[in-house]
Design a protein around this motif. Structure first.
Motif, PDB file in Angstrom:
ATOM      1  N   GLY A 118     -20.635  25.049   3.085  1.00 37.19           N
ATOM      2  CA  GLY A 118     -20.519  24.762   4.513  1.00 37.19           C
ATOM      3  C   GLY A 118     -21.021  25.912   5.371  1.00 37.19           C
ATOM      4  O   GLY A 118     -21.674  25.702   6.394  1.00 37.19           O
ATOM      5  N   ASN A 136     -24.726  25.740   5.364  1.00 35.22           N
ATOM      6  CA  ASN A 136     -25.185  24.684   6.273  1.00 35.22           C
ATOM      7  C   ASN A 136     -25.133  25.133   7.724  1.00 35.22           C
ATOM      8  O   ASN A 136     -25.852  24.595   8.574  1.00 35.22           O
ATOM      9  CB  ASN A 136     -24.339  23.429   6.081  1.00 35.22           C
ATOM     10  CG  ASN A 136     -24.581  22.755   4.746  1.00 35.22           C
ATOM     11  OD1 ASN A 136     -25.628  22.951   4.125  1.00 35.22           O
ATOM     12  ND2 ASN A 136     -23.617  21.959   4.288  1.00 35.22           N
ATOM     13  N   CYS A 137     -24.262  26.110   7.995  1.00 36.68           N
ATOM     14  CA  CYS A 137     -24.155  26.680   9.351  1.00 36.68           C
ATOM     15  C   CYS A 137     -25.040  27.922   9.511  1.00 36.68           C
ATOM     16  O   CYS A 137     -24.886  28.679  10.472  1.00 36.68           O
ATOM     17  CB  CYS A 137     -22.701  27.042   9.650  1.00 36.68           C
ATOM     18  SG  CYS A 137     -21.566  25.646   9.659  1.00 36.68           S
ATOM     19  N   CYS A 156     -15.388  30.774  13.034  1.00 37.18           N
ATOM     20  CA  CYS A 156     -15.214  29.559  12.235  1.00 37.18           C
ATOM     21  C   CYS A 156     -14.057  28.725  12.781  1.00 37.18           C
ATOM     22  O   CYS A 156     -12.953  29.245  13.002  1.00 37.18           O
ATOM     23  CB  CYS A 156     -14.921  29.925  10.785  1.00 37.18           C
ATOM     24  SG  CYS A 156     -16.232  30.858   9.975  1.00 37.18           S
ATOM     25  N   LYS A 177     -13.920  16.612   7.802  1.00 37.19           N
ATOM     26  CA  LYS A 177     -14.616  15.322   7.788  1.00 37.19           C
ATOM     27  C   LYS A 177     -13.783  14.221   8.435  1.00 37.19           C
ATOM     28  O   LYS A 177     -14.309  13.364   9.146  1.00 37.19           O
ATOM     29  CB  LYS A 177     -14.953  14.942   6.339  1.00 37.19           C
ATOM     30  CG  LYS A 177     -15.820  13.706   6.197  1.00 37.19           C
ATOM     31  CD  LYS A 177     -16.184  13.488   4.734  1.00 37.19           C
ATOM     32  CE  LYS A 177     -17.076  12.276   4.544  1.00 37.19           C
ATOM     33  NZ  LYS A 177     -17.441  12.101   3.109  1.00 37.19           N
ATOM     34  N   GLN A 235     -14.004  14.462  12.108  1.00 39.28           N
ATOM     35  CA  GLN A 235     -15.290  13.937  12.567  1.00 39.28           C
ATOM     36  C   GLN A 235     -15.254  12.417  12.689  1.00 39.28           C
ATOM     37  O   GLN A 235     -15.680  11.850  13.697  1.00 39.28           O
ATOM     38  CB  GLN A 235     -16.394  14.366  11.589  1.00 39.28           C
ATOM     39  CG  GLN A 235     -17.793  13.882  11.927  1.00 39.28           C
ATOM     40  CD  GLN A 235     -18.384  14.595  13.124  1.00 39.28           C
ATOM     41  OE1 GLN A 235     -17.911  14.438  14.253  1.00 39.28           O
ATOM     42  NE2 GLN A 235     -19.419  15.376  12.886  1.00 39.28           N
ATOM     43  N   GLN A 258     -21.846  20.752  13.910  1.00 37.97           N
ATOM     44  CA  GLN A 258     -21.445  21.752  12.917  1.00 37.97           C
ATOM     45  C   GLN A 258     -21.699  23.170  13.436  1.00 37.97           C
ATOM     46  O   GLN A 258     -20.968  24.100  13.086  1.00 37.97           O
ATOM     47  CB  GLN A 258     -22.191  21.533  11.599  1.00 37.97           C
ATOM     48  CG  GLN A 258     -21.630  22.348  10.457  1.00 37.97           C
ATOM     49  CD  GLN A 258     -21.945  21.760   9.099  1.00 37.97           C
ATOM     50  OE1 GLN A 258     -23.011  21.203   8.913  1.00 37.97           O
ATOM     51  NE2 GLN A 258     -21.028  21.876   8.151  1.00 37.97           N
ATOM     52  N   ILE A 318     -18.954  27.753  14.548  1.00 36.64           N
ATOM     53  CA  ILE A 318     -19.404  27.016  13.364  1.00 36.64           C
ATOM     54  C   ILE A 318     -18.204  26.313  12.725  1.00 36.64           C
ATOM     55  O   ILE A 318     -17.048  26.728  12.891  1.00 36.64           O
ATOM     56  CB  ILE A 318     -20.101  27.921  12.330  1.00 36.64           C
ATOM     57  CG1 ILE A 318     -19.104  28.885  11.684  1.00 36.64           C
ATOM     58  CG2 ILE A 318     -21.246  28.700  12.967  1.00 36.64           C
ATOM     59  CD1 ILE A 318     -19.656  29.598  10.464  1.00 36.64           C
ATOM     60  N   ARG A 319     -18.491  25.252  11.971  1.00 37.77           N
ATOM     61  CA  ARG A 319     -17.433  24.453  11.337  1.00 37.77           C
ATOM     62  C   ARG A 319     -17.785  24.237   9.850  1.00 37.77           C
ATOM     63  O   ARG A 319     -18.334  23.203   9.485  1.00 37.77           O
ATOM     64  CB  ARG A 319     -17.286  23.121  12.067  1.00 37.77           C
ATOM     65  CG  ARG A 319     -16.827  23.298  13.517  1.00 37.77           C
ATOM     66  CD  ARG A 319     -16.794  21.974  14.265  1.00 37.77           C
ATOM     67  NE  ARG A 319     -16.184  22.134  15.572  1.00 37.77           N
ATOM     68  CZ  ARG A 319     -16.838  22.479  16.679  1.00 37.77           C
ATOM     69  NH1 ARG A 319     -18.148  22.710  16.623  1.00 37.77           N
ATOM     70  NH2 ARG A 319     -16.199  22.590  17.837  1.00 37.77           N
ATOM     71  N   LEU A 363     -16.613  20.873   7.881  1.00 40.11           N
ATOM     72  CA  LEU A 363     -16.890  19.582   8.496  1.00 40.11           C
ATOM     73  C   LEU A 363     -17.270  18.503   7.487  1.00 40.11           C
ATOM     74  O   LEU A 363     -17.140  17.314   7.786  1.00 40.11           O
ATOM     75  CB  LEU A 363     -18.000  19.730   9.552  1.00 40.11           C
ATOM     76  CG  LEU A 363     -18.046  18.650  10.633  1.00 40.11           C
ATOM     77  CD1 LEU A 363     -16.723  18.558  11.383  1.00 40.11           C
ATOM     78  CD2 LEU A 363     -19.186  18.909  11.606  1.00 40.11           C
ATOM     79  N   ASP A 364     -17.708  18.878   6.310  1.00 42.20           N
ATOM     80  CA  ASP A 364     -18.044  17.896   5.269  1.00 42.20           C
ATOM     81  C   ASP A 364     -16.961  17.783   4.204  1.00 42.20           C
ATOM     82  O   ASP A 364     -17.169  17.146   3.169  1.00 42.20           O
ATOM     83  CB  ASP A 364     -19.381  18.271   4.606  1.00 42.20           C
ATOM     84  CG  ASP A 364     -20.557  18.157   5.568  1.00 42.20           C
ATOM     85  OD1 ASP A 364     -20.518  17.254   6.426  1.00 42.20           O
ATOM     86  OD2 ASP A 364     -21.488  18.970   5.470  1.00 42.20           O
TER      87      ASP A 364
END
Length: 441
Positions: A11, A14-15, A141, A146, A149, A171, A177-178, A181-182
């Motif tokens: 994650g 991804n950020c 952070c 998820k 979301q 995200q 940033i998160r 999130l997934d």
């Protein structure tokens, strides 16, 4: 490293947070921690991930004082103890406690005519912004997951969200940033349980007066039981909305101080016109949600050439004045605030309806047809015990300022001779809905 911590590391990537690079640059990472399962899992996993790279972790927790003092202060004490325990174990973690003044959230909610949760969020992010600057953080952070979301996407769909909002929680937004999130909420709780880590539970999470909680406790279980794969479909739709939003943002480029657009505005399709209007309103200092029905009304003026070629047309929303003329469109603050809003419509069945303050929902169980209209002085609403209460007193209890009251719709019966008011639909402005339930509902 656990599977869960692998997901958190992914994650972070991804950020755009690559820990070796952060370490090489001497960067500092921050985390917002409330004491709930999500933020506790974030705190613990970050400690484990950052330690091999010698990256300091700066933590902030905010005491809003909007719940019982024993609960909200208990959350703060829990976060203090957890951070101290991690520090004793050799993790480079430092906690900052930000205390809001008692009544500060309610005062802001009344001043801006917004709900308590919205006011708390605004003050919380003000504290976060200062925390980021004071500690020169690489990022802060946040612990949205998820499930958050999906709940947000369902909530915004039910509220008639536009392209930006329909994309859901981003995200990455600036330095926010998160990384979770997934990750699903069950994975978070499993991680904490397996490691014998406790967390706090917010008592308001079970209060179904809040739309998000109703979605979580009623709608999501219904979807899980009857519509397999709905979650993937919703997330795919959100990604499409995010892609569309990115394209629109590149087309409509505007400086923060611009308050007008030239006459090319009239050649745009409606989607771009509404995008321009929203950007101009934001630049003019609008801090509340503008109803889509109002924006449609402004765009409808574009249909008639004489409205902008031969004379000026003005449309007002709260303290904003939208002007259409031969030069194009402009938005600015009004000298005199429009506070006389009168509307009325007959509704034949349950469903969503557009009102000046936004989209509202009329539930089933009433004796239709009903009239949805603006409030009038002297109006009384039914109470659960069969009595009545002045609508003005309800507004006072909700701390609704005078200039906002005529924007909040009331719903009136038509068939009974008394034609009583049975609903006050305050949710479009962030308040609760007052709905008198009967045996049919």
């Amino acid at each position: 490293m656990s599977d869960f911590e692998d997901l958190v590391r992914e994650g972070l990537l991804n950020c755009h947070i690559h820990l070796p690079n952060v370490s090489h640059d001497g960067g500092i990472i921050g985390a917002a921690v409330s004491g709930g399962a999500d933020s506790v899992s974030l705190l613990v996993s970050l400690c484990h991930l950052l330690k091999p790279h010698s990256i300091p972790l700066k933590v902030i927790t905010v005491n809003h004082y909007i719940r019982q003092e024993s609960e909200t202060c208990g959350d703060v004490d829990f976060v203090k103890q957890l951070c101290q325990s991690l520090k004793n174990q050799g993790y480079d973690v430092e906690l900052t406690v930000h205390e809001l003044q008692k009544g500060q959230v309610a005062a802001l909610a009344e001043k801006k005519s917004i709900g308590i949760e919205a006011a708390a969020r605004e003050l919380r992010y003000e504290a976060f912004d200062k925390f980021i600057k004071q500690n020169n953080l690489k990022c802060l952070c946040l612990a949205h997951n998820k499930n958050d979301q999906l709940e947000t996407l369902l909530m915004r769909f039910l509220q008639g969200a536009g392209t930006d909002s329909a994309a859901g929680i981003p995200q990455v937004r600036g330095k926010y940033i998160r990384p979770l999130l997934d990750i699903e909420r069950t994975e978070i709780e499993d991680y904490l349980t397996q490691n014998n880590i406790t967390w706090r539970t917010d008592s308001t999470n079970s209060d179904t007066a809040y739309l998000r909680n109703r979605i979580r406790s009623k709608l999501v279980p219904l979807l899980n039981e009857n519509f397999a794969g709905w979650d993937k479909a919703v997330l795919t739709g959100a990604q499409k909305a995010a892609d569309d939003s990115e394209v629109l943002s590149q087309i409509i480029v505007m400086e923060p101080d611009e308050l007008s657009w030239d006459d090319s505005f009239y050649e745009f399709p409606r989607g771009l016109q509404i995008r321009v209007l929203l950007k101009l309103a934001n630049n003019a200092g609008c801090s509340t949600r503008i109803p889509y029905a109002f924006l449609q009304d402004v765009c409808d003026c574009v249909k008639y050439a004489d409205n902008y070629n031969r004379r000026k047309v003005e449309k007002r929303f709260e303290d904003l004045c939208f002007t259409l003329d031969e030069k194009g469109v402009s938005v600015k603050k009004c000298q005199e605030v429009q506070n006389e809003i009168v509307f009325s419509a007959i509704i034949e069945k349950s469903g969503f309806y557009e009102a000046p303050a936004g989209r509202v929902f009329i539930p089933e169980g009433f004796n239709f047809p009903l009239r949805i209209r603006s409030w009038c002085p002297g109006d009384e609403v039914q109470t659960a015990d069969g009595g009545t209460k002045k609508v003005a007193d309800v507004f006072s209890d909700w701390h609704v300022p005078q200039e906002k009251r005529q924007c909040i719709p009331v719903v009136q019966e038509l068939k009974p001779p008394e034609q009583k008011i049975v609903c006050i639909l305050g949710s479009s402005f962030g308040y609760k809905d007052w709905i008198v339930k009967n045996e049919k509902m």
